[in-house]
Design a protein around this motif. Structure first.
Motif, PDB file in Angstrom:
ATOM      1  N   GLY A 130       0.790  -1.223   0.000  1.00 43.64           N
ATOM      2  CA  GLY A 130       0.000   0.000   0.000  1.00 43.64           C
ATOM      3  C   GLY A 130       0.821   1.272   0.000  1.00 43.64           C
ATOM      4  N   VAL A 131       0.142   2.343  -0.412  1.00 46.66           N
ATOM      5  CA  VAL A 131       0.699   3.692  -0.351  1.00 46.66           C
ATOM      6  C   VAL A 131      -0.285   4.540   0.436  1.00 46.66           C
ATOM      7  CG1 VAL A 131       1.466   5.709  -1.645  1.00 46.66           C
ATOM      8  CG2 VAL A 131       1.857   3.417  -2.570  1.00 46.66           C
ATOM      9  N   LEU A 132       0.134   5.038   1.590  1.00 48.37           N
ATOM     10  CA  LEU A 132      -0.734   5.774   2.493  1.00 48.37           C
ATOM     11  C   LEU A 132      -0.458   7.270   2.400  1.00 48.37           C
ATOM     12  CD1 LEU A 132      -0.879   2.851   3.492  1.00 48.37           C
ATOM     13  CD2 LEU A 132      -0.798   3.709   5.838  1.00 48.37           C
ATOM     14  N   ARG A 133      -1.523   8.054   2.474  1.00 47.89           N
ATOM     15  CA  ARG A 133      -1.383   9.505   2.494  1.00 47.89           C
ATOM     16  C   ARG A 133      -2.357  10.072   3.531  1.00 47.89           C
ATOM     17  NH1 ARG A 133      -4.467  14.369   1.976  1.00 47.89           N
ATOM     18  NH2 ARG A 133      -2.899  16.002   1.756  1.00 47.89           N
ATOM     19  N   THR A 134      -1.823  10.753   4.544  1.00 53.05           N
ATOM     20  CA  THR A 134      -2.645  11.314   5.597  1.00 53.05           C
ATOM     21  C   THR A 134      -2.761  12.825   5.462  1.00 53.05           C
ATOM     22  OG1 THR A 134      -2.965  11.419   8.001  1.00 53.05           O
ATOM     23  CG2 THR A 134      -0.717  11.653   7.199  1.00 53.05           C
ATOM     24  N   GLY A 135      -3.703  13.417   6.205  1.00 54.79           N
ATOM     25  CA  GLY A 135      -3.794  14.863   6.257  1.00 54.79           C
ATOM     26  C   GLY A 135      -2.509  15.456   6.805  1.00 54.79           C
ATOM     27  N   SER A 136      -2.112  16.590   6.288  1.00 62.39           N
ATOM     28  CA  SER A 136      -0.812  17.175   6.624  1.00 62.39           C
ATOM     29  C   SER A 136      -0.649  17.412   8.118  1.00 62.39           C
ATOM     30  CB  SER A 136      -0.627  18.494   5.868  1.00 62.39           C
ATOM     31  OG  SER A 136      -0.596  18.278   4.476  1.00 62.39           O
ATOM     32  N   ALA A 137      -1.737  17.686   8.821  1.00 61.08           N
ATOM     33  CA  ALA A 137      -1.643  17.987  10.248  1.00 61.08           C
ATOM     34  C   ALA A 137      -1.141  16.797  11.053  1.00 61.08           C
ATOM     35  CB  ALA A 137      -2.998  18.439  10.782  1.00 61.08           C
ATOM     36  N   ALA A 138      -1.271  15.596  10.541  1.00 62.44           N
ATOM     37  CA  ALA A 138      -0.853  14.390  11.266  1.00 62.44           C
ATOM     38  C   ALA A 138       0.392  13.751  10.682  1.00 62.44           C
ATOM     39  CB  ALA A 138      -1.996  13.372  11.273  1.00 62.44           C
ATOM     40  N   LEU A 139       1.119  14.463   9.840  1.00 59.83           N
ATOM     41  CA  LEU A 139       2.216  13.829   9.115  1.00 59.83           C
ATOM     42  C   LEU A 139       3.350  13.397  10.037  1.00 59.83           C
ATOM     43  CD1 LEU A 139       3.272  12.891   6.424  1.00 59.83           C
ATOM     44  CD2 LEU A 139       4.231  15.174   6.041  1.00 59.83           C
ATOM     45  N   ALA A 140       3.742  14.218  11.013  1.00 61.36           N
ATOM     46  CA  ALA A 140       4.831  13.829  11.912  1.00 61.36           C
ATOM     47  C   ALA A 140       4.477  12.560  12.682  1.00 61.36           C
ATOM     48  CB  ALA A 140       5.158  14.968  12.878  1.00 61.36           C
ATOM     49  N   SER A 141       3.234  12.464  13.139  1.00 59.84           N
ATOM     50  CA  SER A 141       2.785  11.262  13.842  1.00 59.84           C
ATOM     51  C   SER A 141       2.821  10.048  12.921  1.00 59.84           C
ATOM     52  CB  SER A 141       1.364  11.459  14.376  1.00 59.84           C
ATOM     53  OG  SER A 141       1.282  12.566  15.241  1.00 59.84           O
ATOM     54  N   ALA A 142       2.370  10.235  11.689  1.00 60.35           N
ATOM     55  CA  ALA A 142       2.339   9.128  10.732  1.00 60.35           C
ATOM     56  C   ALA A 142       3.747   8.635  10.421  1.00 60.35           C
ATOM     57  CB  ALA A 142       1.621   9.558   9.462  1.00 60.35           C
ATOM     58  N   VAL A 143       4.676   9.563  10.267  1.00 56.44           N
ATOM     59  CA  VAL A 143       6.065   9.174   9.998  1.00 56.44           C
ATOM     60  C   VAL A 143       6.609   8.345  11.155  1.00 56.44           C
ATOM     61  CG1 VAL A 143       8.420  10.056   9.758  1.00 56.44           C
ATOM     62  CG2 VAL A 143       6.566  11.078   8.426  1.00 56.44           C
ATOM     63  N   ALA A 144       6.353   8.797  12.378  1.00 61.49           N
ATOM     64  CA  ALA A 144       6.832   8.057  13.543  1.00 61.49           C
ATOM     65  C   ALA A 144       6.221   6.667  13.603  1.00 61.49           C
ATOM     66  CB  ALA A 144       6.516   8.840  14.816  1.00 61.49           C
ATOM     67  N   LEU A 145       4.936   6.560  13.322  1.00 59.38           N
ATOM     68  CA  LEU A 145       4.271   5.253  13.360  1.00 59.38           C
ATOM     69  C   LEU A 145       4.799   4.318  12.278  1.00 59.38           C
ATOM     70  CD1 LEU A 145       0.665   6.529  14.076  1.00 59.38           C
ATOM     71  CD2 LEU A 145       2.004   5.048  15.585  1.00 59.38           C
ATOM     72  N   MET A 146       5.041   4.853  11.094  1.00 61.83           N
ATOM     73  CA  MET A 146       5.574   4.016  10.024  1.00 61.83           C
ATOM     74  C   MET A 146       6.992   3.559  10.341  1.00 61.83           C
ATOM     75  SD  MET A 146       3.386   3.420   7.621  1.00 61.83           S
ATOM     76  CE  MET A 146       4.555   2.817   6.415  1.00 61.83           C
ATOM     77  N   ASP A 147       7.825   4.484  10.839  1.00 56.78           N
ATOM     78  CA  ASP A 147       9.248   4.184  11.022  1.00 56.78           C
ATOM     79  C   ASP A 147       9.549   3.387  12.278  1.00 56.78           C
ATOM     80  OD1 ASP A 147       9.620   5.554   8.684  1.00 56.78           O
ATOM     81  OD2 ASP A 147      10.518   7.334   9.601  1.00 56.78           O
ATOM     82  N   THR A 148       8.702   3.482  13.306  1.00 56.95           N
ATOM     83  CA  THR A 148       8.986   2.781  14.563  1.00 56.95           C
ATOM     84  C   THR A 148       8.061   1.595  14.820  1.00 56.95           C
ATOM     85  OG1 THR A 148       7.525   4.182  15.926  1.00 56.95           O
ATOM     86  CG2 THR A 148       9.786   4.955  15.578  1.00 56.95           C
ATOM     87  N   VAL A 149       6.971   1.502  14.046  1.00 57.26           N
ATOM     88  CA  VAL A 149       5.992   0.438  14.293  1.00 57.26           C
ATOM     89  C   VAL A 149       5.797  -0.453  13.068  1.00 57.26           C
ATOM     90  CG1 VAL A 149       3.579  -0.076  14.866  1.00 57.26           C
ATOM     91  CG2 VAL A 149       4.773   1.780  16.059  1.00 57.26           C
ATOM     92  N   VAL A 150       5.301   0.120  11.983  1.00 57.48           N
ATOM     93  CA  VAL A 150       4.891  -0.695  10.840  1.00 57.48           C
ATOM     94  C   VAL A 150       6.082  -1.353  10.146  1.00 57.48           C
ATOM     95  CG1 VAL A 150       3.676  -0.715   8.633  1.00 57.48           C
ATOM     96  CG2 VAL A 150       2.841   0.737  10.510  1.00 57.48           C
ATOM     97  N   ALA A 151       7.033  -0.554   9.673  1.00 54.99           N
ATOM     98  CA  ALA A 151       8.160  -1.113   8.921  1.00 54.99           C
ATOM     99  C   ALA A 151       8.992  -2.081   9.759  1.00 54.99           C
ATOM    100  CB  ALA A 151       9.028   0.018   8.367  1.00 54.99           C
ATOM    101  N   PRO A 152       9.360  -1.739  11.005  1.00 55.50           N
ATOM    102  CA  PRO A 152      10.140  -2.704  11.795  1.00 55.50           C
ATOM    103  C   PRO A 152       9.405  -4.012  12.070  1.00 55.50           C
ATOM    104  CG  PRO A 152      10.294  -0.495  12.756  1.00 55.50           C
ATOM    105  CD  PRO A 152       9.219  -0.449  11.713  1.00 55.50           C
ATOM    106  N   ALA A 153       8.098  -3.941  12.280  1.00 54.16           N
ATOM    107  CA  ALA A 153       7.338  -5.166  12.540  1.00 54.16           C
ATOM    108  C   ALA A 153       7.305  -6.065  11.306  1.00 54.16           C
ATOM    109  CB  ALA A 153       5.920  -4.820  12.983  1.00 54.16           C
ATOM    110  N   LEU A 154       7.167  -5.474  10.129  1.00 53.61           N
ATOM    111  CA  LEU A 154       7.218  -6.258   8.896  1.00 53.61           C
ATOM    112  C   LEU A 154       8.576  -6.941   8.757  1.00 53.61           C
ATOM    113  CD1 LEU A 154       5.436  -3.821   6.403  1.00 53.61           C
ATOM    114  CD2 LEU A 154       4.608  -6.073   7.095  1.00 53.61           C
ATOM    115  N   ALA A 155       9.644  -6.170   8.975  1.00 47.15           N
ATOM    116  CA  ALA A 155      10.990  -6.728   8.838  1.00 47.15           C
ATOM    117  C   ALA A 155      11.232  -7.841   9.850  1.00 47.15           C
ATOM    118  CB  ALA A 155      12.025  -5.620   9.010  1.00 47.15           C
TER     119      ALA A 155
END
Length: 397
Positions: free
Chosen positions: A146-171
């Motif tokens: 997937g390719v996810l796109r969130t509202g700009s106001a939540a972008l910092a939170s989304a980056v943190a969730l992707m980099d510390t939760v989603v991607a590491p769990a997949l790996a």
């Protein structure tokens, strides 16, 4: 649409497409391990996630975001724990079989259903951080990249969730961490780019405000991109003539815990026999809340299905209207609202049985249960549905 946004989306889509076979070929056990890994990391990465979310909240508050939307943007320890619990629930859900036989046909033929992942699915959604994990988990469970796109106001939170939760769990589960991508550019151009590249992203899930979602759906159609769109919300609750007052009060209270979400209580329908005895108390209870909630009473100066969550000046409002019967309530909800989430409060099984099948539900697919007029897929809700307790589809956006 800027070239930078188009290039960013295309790059994310190509990375997701290259990683898609990793998910498509994974056994169910591996998929569920990834989901449980995400749940664990919501705890271990808590400090980094909350710091990023605090940054988003501070910026949004300085920009004048309304209270309901700020609440929707907020993460805290309780909400992270709830997100983790939802991931564990999803991991426990049995996967759909890749192949099943429907029936035998004449001539020694057999009709079978075969399921396979779409490949790469896009998702555009509102500035609500938990949805980043929600959508990512649903894609992973269905074995789609997937390719996810969130509202700009939540972008910092989304980056943190992707980099510390989603991607590491997949790996950690042995899957390609590039399978779920996040568009990291701000502005509406990236949303338009997401629905404009059918060769890379053939299907896009659209969530958010009605006008924005409809506009993106129209653009997607022009480019040959298919969409699953959820444009309008607003929960409906009907108090039947046989409603238990205490249960009604509890459901009204629960339906207003977050004013900025789409499945909050938006329209309260009251059987006309209860109007004079019940509504004054409801109005007083709404006014006594913090923040105080206004009751929009007849005659209404707006459409009955007007979605208050999208009105920054009037989000602390509930529309209240009388109806003569449960059937009339279902028909009004069909005609005046999106059908996203609705419930009946009654001690009469007959009233529930006669009315809830008439509720059409939203345009997208979902599940309906007796005593639960919710058309949204509500795998989060593990409570037993009943006509006396009801449910406002608390799993909505």
């Amino acid at each position: 649409m800027s070239a930078d946004s188009s290039d960013a989306v295309a790059a994310a889509a190509r990375a997701a497409r290259a990683a898609a076979p990793s998910l498509a070929a994974a056994p169910a056990k591996t998929i569920d391990e990834a989901l449980r890994g995400m749940a664990r990391r919501l705890g271990t990465a808590r400090d980094a996630i909350l710091a990023a979310n605090h940054e988003d909240q501070a910026t949004a508050a300085a920009d004048g975001m309304s209270g309901g939307l700020l609440d929707r943007l907020k993460l805290d320890e309780t909400r992270l724990e709830a997100m983790a619990a939802q991931l564990d629930i999803l991991a426990d859900v049995a996967g759909e079989p890749a192949q099943r036989t429907i029936r035998a046909l004449d001539g020694d033929l057999v009709l079978q259903e075969w399921r396979r992942p779409v490949g790469v699915i896009g998702a555009n959604y509102e500035a609500r951080p938990n949805v980043t994990v929600d959508v990512a988990s649903q894609l992973i469970k269905s074995q789609n990249a997937g390719v996810l796109r969130t509202g700009s106001a939540a972008l910092a939170s989304a980056v943190a969730l992707m980099d510390t939760v989603v991607a590491p769990a997949l790996a950690e589960a042995g899957l390609d961490p590039a399978a779920v991508q996040l568009v990291r550019t701000r502005g509406r151009d990236s949303a338009e780019a997401l629905v404009s590249q059918p060769g890379l992203i053939p299907l896009v899930i659209l969530r958010g405000s009605g006008d924005s979602t409809r506009s993106l759906a129209e653009r997607a159609a022009l480019h040959g991109v298919r969409t699953l769109a959820h444009a309008d919300g607003g929960g409906v609750l009907y108090l039947d003539a046989a409603a238990d007052p205490a249960k009604a009060a509890a459901l009204i209270d629960a339906g207003l815990d977050r004013l900025g979400v789409c499945n909050r209580l938006n329209l309260l329908l009251v059987h006309e026999s209860l109007w004079s005895s019940t509504v004054p108390g409801i109005v007083s209870a709404l006014a006594a809340r913090t923040p105080s909630i206004a009751a929009s009473l007849p005659p209404h100066s707006h459409a009955l299905g007007y979605e208050w969550a999208l009105d920054s000046a009037g989000e602390a409002t509930v529309t209240i209207a009388p109806v003569p019967s449960a059937l009339a309530a279902a028909q009004l909800a069909n005609d005046a609202t999106s059908g996203l989430a609705a419930g009946i409060v009654t001690e009469s099984a007959a009233a529930a049985r006669s009315s809830w099948p008439r509720m059409r539900g939203p345009a997208h697919s979902g599940t309906q249960r007796p005593g639960c007029w919710t058309g949204s897929s509500c795998w989060r809700c593990r409570r037993r549905a009943s006509t006396s307790t009801g449910c406002l589809g608390r799993g909505g956006r």
